[in-house]
Enzyme design. Structure first.
Site, PDB file in Angstrom:
ATOM      1  N   GLN A 278       0.839  -1.205   0.000  1.00 52.85           N
ATOM      2  CA  GLN A 278       0.000   0.000   0.000  1.00 52.85           C
ATOM      3  C   GLN A 278       0.874   1.255   0.000  1.00 52.85           C
ATOM      4  O   GLN A 278       0.495   2.291   0.545  1.00 52.85           O
ATOM      5  CB  GLN A 278      -0.941   0.004   1.206  1.00 52.85           C
ATOM      6  CG  GLN A 278      -2.210  -0.787   1.000  1.00 52.85           C
ATOM      7  CD  GLN A 278      -3.061  -0.247  -0.158  1.00 52.85           C
ATOM      8  OE1 GLN A 278      -3.054   0.931  -0.455  1.00 52.85           O
ATOM      9  NE2 GLN A 278      -3.778  -1.147  -0.806  1.00 52.85           N
ATOM     10  N   SER A 279       2.049   1.136  -0.597  1.00 49.71           N
ATOM     11  CA  SER A 279       2.993   2.258  -0.594  1.00 49.71           C
ATOM     12  C   SER A 279       2.420   3.509  -1.264  1.00 49.71           C
ATOM     13  O   SER A 279       1.922   3.455  -2.400  1.00 49.71           O
ATOM     14  CB  SER A 279       4.260   1.821  -1.342  1.00 49.71           C
ATOM     15  OG  SER A 279       5.043   2.938  -1.686  1.00 49.71           O
TER      16      SER A 279
END
Ligand SMILES: Cc1ncc(COP(=O)(O)O)c(C=O)c1O
Length: 347
Positions: A84-85
């Site tokens: 989920q960068s």
């Protein structure tokens, strides 16, 4: 240091830069939140509104990092981070805008669900190629990044590896500039903040803000709330990395461990794991100010600020600036229940 020039002239002298963020970002007073906490004056520095790919703190860093990539003749960006960068999402968007191909190497611990939602959905809409890898030790990508680089080279591409977190001297330059921008805004508003609060992941934003605060003689302490590493680890890492950046940027003053105000007690079970305090903070800010925080970074940071206000460590007569680093697209990858919202509503 020369205060007469613009921030660009001060920091941009030796560093190439691509201007992509609409700057300055707004500085907004959160009077309802202050009232709800019976606390200090609180301001949001809205770096969630930096534009590219829904914005966030990574845009200021990437303005310098991607300029370096282009200067070195790269045609493909290789970016690693959690699945989920935010860095991945923003790099994918900026890469699309600049005509660069983007390859993402995204890790997660084995067994962790990785829904194609939030940032992971947006990465793909921006046309990035995603390779998911298991990282048994989070942030240890083993050979995965190198493997992607070698494949790209075999394909005749010219890859550029964006440093983890977009940090390093280029990334920090973005937050030295942001310091200059904020000091100008504080003067215009006639405020002298006591604290500038920011979440710490890789530490690049915090280090850049510390370099900015020391070298531009800011009135506030930079309060870093860790959402990933221990305080001890950061007290060692930040001065070393800040020293390297100071040398490259040409700044005289370098922070020592004694200058740092870092807390790690709001991390909870680990990086990306929502905490009750973080969730309560997200809801309070959303309900009082209509501003979205996220469960990974800004929610935990706001938990720390609220806790320090409630304990009296931050006094009601003081002023806190909360650097809103963005990250809220990750909200859409969480189970609503983890955010304190029921999964279904009765009709
Ligand atoms: C929303 C958000 N806030 C804060 C941070 C932390 O920034 P840094 O990695 O520079 O410590 C990140 C970085 O991943 C982020 O995406």
């Amino acid at each position: 240091m020369d205060f007469n020039g613009t921030a660009d002239e001060i920091i941009g002298a030796g560093f190439p830069r691509i201007r992509l963020a609409p700057l300055p970002t707004p500085l907004e007073e959160a009077a309802n939140l202050s009232a709800a906490l019976k606390g200090p004056r609180i301001f949001f520095k809205r770096d969630d509104l930096t534009g590219a790919g829904l914005g966030g703190n990574k845009v200021r860093k990437l303005e310098f990092v991607l300029a370096r990539a282009i200067e070195e003749g790269a045609d493909t960006l290789v970016v690693s981070g959690g699945f989920q960068s935010n860095l991945a999402r923003i790099s994918a968007a900026m890469g699309a805008r600049l005509g660069l191909r983007v390859e993402l190497v995204l890790g997660g611990v084995p067994g962790e669900p990785r829904p194609v939602a939030g940032n992971l959905l947006l990465d793909q809409l921006f046309g990035a190629k995603v390779t998911l890898v298991d990282t048994v030790v989070r942030w240890d990508f083993g050979n995965s990044v190198q493997n992607v680089v070698e494949r790209l080279q075999r394909e005749g591409r010219r890859p550029f590896v964006v440093p983890l977190g977009g940090s390093g001297p280029e990334g920090m330059a973005g937050y030295v500039n942001a310091t200059h921008e904020m000091l100008t805004q504080f003067d215009e508003l006639g405020i002298r903040p006591d604290y500038l609060a920011v979440p710490i992941g890789s530490g690049g934003t915090y280090s850049g803000l510390m370099l900015g605060a020391l070298n531009l003689e800011a009135p506030y302490r930079v309060l870093g709330i860790s959402v990933s590493r221990t305080r001890e680890f950061l007290l060692e890492k930040v001065p070393v990395e800040a020293a390297v950046a100071a040398e490259r940027i040409g700044l005289e003053r370098v922070p020592t461990a004694d200058d740092l105000l870092i807390r790690d007690e709001y991390l909870g079970a680990g990086y990306g794991e929502p905490t009750q305090g973080g969730t309560d903070a997200i809801r309070l800010v959303a309900e009082t100010e209509g501003v979205l925080l996220d469960p990974v970074y800004s929610g935990k940071c706001m938990h720390g600020v609220i806790d320090m206000i409630r304990s009296g460590e931050i006094g009601a007569d003081q002023t806190v600036v909360f650097l809103h680093t963005g990250g809220w697209p990750a909200l859409f990858a969480y189970d609503p229940q983890a955010l304190g919202v029921p999964n279904t509503l009765a009709g």
